[in-house]
Write a protein that holds these residues in place. Structure first.
Motif, PDB file in Angstrom:
ATOM      1  N   ASN A  49       0.822  -1.230   0.000  1.00  0.00           N
ATOM      2  CA  ASN A  49       0.000   0.000   0.000  1.00  0.00           C
ATOM      3  C   ASN A  49       0.845   1.264   0.000  1.00  0.00           C
ATOM      4  N   GLU A  50       1.863   1.268  -0.793  1.00  0.00           N
ATOM      5  CA  GLU A  50       2.806   2.378  -0.713  1.00  0.00           C
ATOM      6  C   GLU A  50       2.321   3.609  -1.465  1.00  0.00           C
ATOM      7  N   PRO A  51       2.726   4.798  -1.001  1.00  0.00           N
ATOM      8  CA  PRO A  51       2.390   6.030  -1.726  1.00  0.00           C
ATOM      9  C   PRO A  51       3.139   6.073  -3.065  1.00  0.00           C
ATOM     10  N   GLU A  52       2.630   6.926  -3.928  1.00  0.00           N
ATOM     11  CA  GLU A  52       3.148   7.040  -5.287  1.00  0.00           C
ATOM     12  C   GLU A  52       4.656   7.343  -5.307  1.00  0.00           C
ATOM     13  N   TRP A  53       5.097   8.258  -4.413  1.00  0.00           N
ATOM     14  CA  TRP A  53       6.515   8.663  -4.459  1.00  0.00           C
ATOM     15  C   TRP A  53       7.453   7.495  -4.228  1.00  0.00           C
ATOM     16  N   LEU A  54       7.014   6.550  -3.370  1.00  0.00           N
ATOM     17  CA  LEU A  54       7.892   5.418  -3.066  1.00  0.00           C
ATOM     18  C   LEU A  54       7.951   4.454  -4.251  1.00  0.00           C
ATOM     19  N   CYS A 167       9.609   0.430  14.553  1.00  0.00           N
ATOM     20  CA  CYS A 167       8.565  -0.337  13.881  1.00  0.00           C
ATOM     21  C   CYS A 167       9.081  -0.834  12.539  1.00  0.00           C
ATOM     22  N   PRO A 168       8.336  -1.767  11.916  1.00  0.00           N
ATOM     23  CA  PRO A 168       8.721  -2.196  10.579  1.00  0.00           C
ATOM     24  C   PRO A 168       8.738  -0.989   9.637  1.00  0.00           C
ATOM     25  N   ILE A 169       9.644  -1.000   8.685  1.00  0.00           N
ATOM     26  CA  ILE A 169       9.765   0.173   7.819  1.00  0.00           C
ATOM     27  C   ILE A 169       8.511   0.317   6.955  1.00  0.00           C
ATOM     28  N   SER A 170       7.848  -0.822   6.649  1.00  0.00           N
ATOM     29  CA  SER A 170       6.630  -0.731   5.839  1.00  0.00           C
ATOM     30  C   SER A 170       5.550   0.048   6.594  1.00  0.00           C
ATOM     31  N   GLU A 171       5.556  -0.103   7.915  1.00  0.00           N
ATOM     32  CA  GLU A 171       4.585   0.615   8.723  1.00  0.00           C
ATOM     33  C   GLU A 171       4.974   2.091   8.834  1.00  0.00           C
ATOM     34  N   ALA A 172       6.281   2.327   8.946  1.00  0.00           N
ATOM     35  CA  ALA A 172       6.756   3.712   9.042  1.00  0.00           C
ATOM     36  C   ALA A 172       6.370   4.495   7.793  1.00  0.00           C
ATOM     37  N   VAL A 173       6.374   3.801   6.643  1.00  0.00           N
ATOM     38  CA  VAL A 173       5.984   4.458   5.394  1.00  0.00           C
ATOM     39  C   VAL A 173       4.544   4.980   5.519  1.00  0.00           C
ATOM     40  N   GLN A 174       3.691   4.199   6.197  1.00  0.00           N
ATOM     41  CA  GLN A 174       2.302   4.612   6.377  1.00  0.00           C
ATOM     42  C   GLN A 174       2.149   5.663   7.475  1.00  0.00           C
ATOM     43  N   GLU A 175       2.824   5.419   8.605  1.00  0.00           N
ATOM     44  CA  GLU A 175       2.599   6.246   9.793  1.00  0.00           C
ATOM     45  C   GLU A 175       3.469   7.501   9.856  1.00  0.00           C
ATOM     46  N   HIS A 176       4.678   7.417   9.329  1.00  0.00           N
ATOM     47  CA  HIS A 176       5.599   8.555   9.414  1.00  0.00           C
ATOM     48  C   HIS A 176       6.229   8.828   8.046  1.00  0.00           C
ATOM     49  N   PRO A 177       5.367   9.049   7.037  1.00  0.00           N
ATOM     50  CA  PRO A 177       5.914   9.170   5.676  1.00  0.00           C
ATOM     51  C   PRO A 177       6.921  10.308   5.538  1.00  0.00           C
ATOM     52  N   GLU A 178       6.715  11.394   6.306  1.00  0.00           N
ATOM     53  CA  GLU A 178       7.618  12.551   6.148  1.00  0.00           C
ATOM     54  C   GLU A 178       9.036  12.185   6.574  1.00  0.00           C
ATOM     55  N   LEU A 179       9.149  11.393   7.639  1.00  0.00           N
ATOM     56  CA  LEU A 179      10.483  10.992   8.102  1.00  0.00           C
ATOM     57  C   LEU A 179      11.140  10.040   7.106  1.00  0.00           C
ATOM     58  N   VAL A 180      10.395   9.065   6.667  1.00  0.00           N
ATOM     59  CA  VAL A 180      10.958   8.072   5.754  1.00  0.00           C
ATOM     60  C   VAL A 180      11.396   8.751   4.459  1.00  0.00           C
ATOM     61  N   ARG A 181      10.514   9.620   3.952  1.00  0.00           N
ATOM     62  CA  ARG A 181      10.817  10.269   2.682  1.00  0.00           C
ATOM     63  C   ARG A 181      12.060  11.148   2.786  1.00  0.00           C
ATOM     64  N   LYS A 182      12.209  11.781   3.950  1.00  0.00           N
ATOM     65  CA  LYS A 182      13.342  12.685   4.149  1.00  0.00           C
ATOM     66  C   LYS A 182      14.666  11.930   4.187  1.00  0.00           C
ATOM     67  N   SER A 200      16.911  -1.325  -3.281  1.00  0.00           N
ATOM     68  CA  SER A 200      16.000  -0.171  -3.338  1.00  0.00           C
ATOM     69  C   SER A 200      14.766  -0.491  -4.180  1.00  0.00           C
ATOM     70  N   ALA A 201      14.951  -1.302  -5.209  1.00  0.00           N
ATOM     71  CA  ALA A 201      13.834  -1.637  -6.086  1.00  0.00           C
ATOM     72  C   ALA A 201      12.869  -2.615  -5.410  1.00  0.00           C
ATOM     73  N   VAL A 202      13.386  -3.563  -4.678  1.00  0.00           N
ATOM     74  CA  VAL A 202      12.527  -4.669  -4.227  1.00  0.00           C
ATOM     75  C   VAL A 202      12.460  -4.876  -2.713  1.00  0.00           C
ATOM     76  N   PHE A 203      13.044  -3.960  -1.921  1.00  0.00           N
ATOM     77  CA  PHE A 203      13.044  -4.221  -0.471  1.00  0.00           C
ATOM     78  C   PHE A 203      11.608  -4.396   0.006  1.00  0.00           C
ATOM     79  N   THR A 204      11.443  -5.310   0.939  1.00  0.00           N
ATOM     80  CA  THR A 204      10.085  -5.615   1.365  1.00  0.00           C
ATOM     81  C   THR A 204       9.820  -5.179   2.796  1.00  0.00           C
ATOM     82  N   ASP A 205      10.829  -5.299   3.637  1.00  0.00           N
ATOM     83  CA  ASP A 205      10.620  -4.810   4.995  1.00  0.00           C
ATOM     84  C   ASP A 205      11.963  -4.588   5.658  1.00  0.00           C
TER      85      ASP A 205
END
Lengths: 496, 256
Positions: A49-54, A167-182, A200-205
């Motif tokens: 369920n990743e955002p478009e930018w990711l 937390c799992p990075i997949s969850e951080a993408v949902q909960e703290h997108p600004e931090l992950v994106r930065k 970078s292309a295929v990391f899952t968690d």
């Protein structure tokens, strides 16, 4: 010395099989079809369920990767890898809903129990009765990653109260997108190298850690990686950001079942330390090393890098590498902040047909930056081990200092140990020291120990642990005991 | 019933740079329980080889003869089994173990031997107490327990460390291979006292030395003269004084 006694007992318990973590867990898996293309990258992103930018970030990485070539400069050899012959997504099937220990597949919990990984907070917190003489284990928060997916993260409440995100990075993408994106890719860019681009292309968690300003993380954080599924690669991504004046100690462990075929593990770890922050990152790497004839085992191609962005920040890597058929790994520090400190403490053990090419890079950019490298290499059997390290001092890094010490210990006469230091200094005021030794466990030492009543295995364990002492003492207490055991088990049967 | 230690017709050789070299050529020696015997002899006569063969060093090949120790076939045992059975060798040149803490090494060794002898292992507290007392009795600096085994020790410190290990391992038979070499008079006395403290009806020793001095303090029950891989002469303590005054040459000539 209790550690030696424990080591001996650990070895005895092993009996015939030398790799006690080699069992397979029978569990229902969600598998993507074999192969790698843009559709698979999209599928992974969609599953998460990743955002478009990711998704775009992944696709950029994938396109870059397609134009890149596998590096060949390391002193390792293996048959060509068919990147289309693996699954790039494997996850234990689970019900929808929030994650809690009760909802985790009991088979999975059993797996981690077998591995000795504490996932039950209750048992730990309640201070279960301990045998006499043993002190209570300090609690450690664990993120358990099974194949491509984080299955459970413990102690999250306690950490949240302190303001720490773990937390799992997949969850951080949902909960703290600004931090992950930065921060994602800010230390290891998507096209940094072949394996980093693939990751970078295929990391899952993987794990995400954020420690806010001025907070000392109240407990050790730990991620435990387990590869289980067949024909899958494991591509986890870890991102740790520590703000001004904050600190964290992070442990990483890993195992895999025994299999005849080789499996690929290409992880990326990024660390960011701001002003006066400190990160201690410890690894005990124990992926399946293959059998004594060199069949099977993990290909461990890992990119780990830390950025000391703020003044007086500190990043310390400690690794004990005993597993994997091939290890290709150079945990590095970019010392940007003035007065920042980088450390690398490493023990790499190879036995049988294992190959390791490992070391570090210390890039001195800021003034008065300091780095220390202590690398201990132990080779046995027909294995081959190389220390490869770079110390680079940029023109503005006045007052930079580095001390490097590389020691190799050979057991038997069919193994190899190599030291390849690269030193580039562009500042006349920098001070760089390099020491290197190579030695063998001598017959004299073995006989001396045996005359005092030690078995040959215990004697080797004692001598090897003595050789590695400078590194082992950098590990958190619990890990140090574990590491001592591992060293001896890895070298079992290598003498005589 | 066989003697405490009985060596008979012992022959051994070593493979030195591809050449077989016969060193022991029929050693006969019996040591009863509770006795201290000394072996003297010129350099290269096989004294140290004898001690290594008794302790089980693998470089030496036993070609003939037998050794029984407390009724057991000593030559069939692994070095660590011999240690557990009560044999101790104080090395002429003690070996360095970098990074290995002396106290940990000693405790590991003591507990390995205790386990093999069916005794309970010592915990860290009990062991340290015992080790500190033993070190004190040998006038050793307390920090020697904290240092790495023999690393950076002076010659005298290494020898004292050997005697410390002997004291803690409580052997029933000790071989001291030139433990007096490189020691000054005071150190010599302290080391000799350390050995004398162990003397009892259950403790025997074989002392290899070049010098009369150590024997003044240790006073052996028997003295043996070794030459060309054999014991050529045995006698009481007076023999050492004679050798000291007249040198080996006369005895060797007589034996030939």
């Amino acid at each position: 010395m209790p550690a030696v006694t424990e080591t001996r007992e650990a070895v005895e318990k092993l009996g015939q099989s030398t790799y006690k973590w080699g069992f397979e867990t029978d569990i229902q898996m969600d598998l993507a079809p074999k192969g790698l293309n843009e559709d698979i990258v999209r599928l992974i992103s969609a599953r998460k369920n990743e955002p478009e930018w990711l998704l775009e970030w992944r696709l950029t990485a994938f396109r870059k990767w397609q134009s890149m070539k596998e590096p060949t400069w390391a002193k390792v050899s293996y048959p060509p890898i068919d990147y289309q012959d693996a699954h790039y997504y494997a996850a234990p099937r689970k019900k929808e809903g929030p994650k809690s220990l009760d909802e985790v597949d009991p088979e999975l919990l059993k797996t981690y129990e077998k591995l000795g990984i504490p996932l039950h907070e209750q048992a730990l917190l309640a201070g279960v009765e301990l045998p006499e003489g043993e002190t209570a284990r300090p609690p450690v928060a664990v993120d358990a990653v099974f194949d491509s997916v984080s299955v459970v993260t413990t102690f999250r409440k306690t950490l949240e109260e302190a303001g720490v995100i773990f937390c799992p990075i997949s969850e951080a993408v949902q909960e703290h997108p600004e931090l992950v994106r930065k921060y994602l890719g800010s230390v290891v860019p998507v096209a940094d190298n072949f394996y980093a681009a693939l990751n970078s292309a295929v990391f899952t968690d993987g794990s995400f850690v954020y420690v806010p300003k001025g907070v000392r993380c109240p407990m050790e954080l730990s991620t435990y990686f387990r590869i289980n599924a067949r024909n899958t690669g494991q591509f986890e991504r870890t991102l740790i950001v520590v703000e001004d004046g904050a600190s964290v100690s992070y442990l990483e462990g890993c195992t895999a079942p025994m299999r005849d075929e080789n499996q690929l593990h290409a992880a990326v770890v990024e660390l960011v330390a701001m002003e006066d922050a400190s990160i201690k990152y410890s690894t005990v790497q124990n992926w399946y090393p293959g059998d004594s004839e060199g069949r099977g085992g993990i290909y461990n191609f890992v990119t780990k890098r830390g950025a000391c962005r703020g003044a007086r920040s500190k990043i310390s890597w400690t690794q004990v590498e005993t597993g994997s058929a091939i290890t290709w790994k150079y945990p590095s520090c970019i010392l940007q902040g003035d007065g920042s400190v980088g450390e690398f403490y490493s023990v790499a053990v190879t036995n049988n047909c294992q190959q390791a090419d490992t070391g570090t890079k210390m890039i001195h950019i800021g003034r008065n930056t300091r780095s220390t490298i202590i690398a201990k290499t132990i080779s046995a059997g027909r294995s081959d081990s190389t220390y490869r390290g770079l110390v680079r001092v940029q023109p503005k890094a006045s007052g930079a200092r580095n001390f490097t010490q590389c020691d190799s210990l050979l057991i038997g006469d069919e193994c190899g140990a190599h030291t390849v230091p690269y030193i580039e200094s562009r500042n006349m005021a920098a001070r760089i020291e390099h020491e290197a030794t190579t030695s063998k466990i001598s017959e004299d030492q073995l006989f001396y120990c045996r005359q005092r009543g030690l078995s040959e295995e215990d004697a080797v364990g004692l001598i090897v642990n003595g050789f590695c002492r400078d590194v082992l003492k950098e590990l958190p207490m619990e890990f140090a005991v574990e590491a001592q055991k591992l060293l001896q088990i890895s070298l079992e049967g290598s003498v005589g | 019933m066989s003697q405490f230690l009985e060596i008979s017709g012992l022959c051994a050789r070593i493979d030195a740079d591809g050449q077989e070299k016969q060193i022991l050529r029929g050693v006969d020696l019996t040591i009863p329980p509770g006795e201290v015997h000394a072996i003297m002899g010129p350099n290269g006569c096989g004294k140290s080889t004898l001690s290594y063969v008794l302790a089980g060093r693998e470089d030496y090949e036993v070609t003939a003869g037998s050794v029984t120790f407390k009724g057991q076939d000593l030559l069939a045992m692994e070095p660590e089994e011999r240690a557990a059975a009560g044999l101790f060798l104080a090395f002429q040149s003690p070996i360095e173990l970098p990074g290995v803490n002396n106290a940990n090494f000693l405790r590991t060794a003591v507990n390995a031997v205790r386990r093999a002898r069916g005794l309970e292992e010592l915990d860290a507290v009990a062991f340290l107490k015992m080790a500190r007392e033993a070190a004190k009795s040998l006038s050793m600096a307390p920090d020697m327990l904290k240092r790495n085994v023999n690393v950076g020790f002076s010659g005298g410190e290494k020898k004292r460390n050997e005697v410390l290990q002997m004291t803690l391992l409580q052997p029933s038979f000790a071989i001291l291979d030139e433990t007096d070499s490189g020691l000054d008079v005071d150190a010599l006395r302290i080391v000799a006292e350390g050995v004398n403290r162990l003397r009892s009806p259950d403790f025997s020793a074989l002392v290899i030395t070049h010098h009369q001095k150590l024997l003044d303090y240790l006073v052996p029950d028997r003295i043996h003269v070794m030459a060309k891989g054999r014991i050529i002469l045995s006698g009481g303590p007076e023999l050492a004084k004679k050798i000291d005054q007249e040198g080996y040459t006369k005895f060797l000539a007589e034996a030939a």
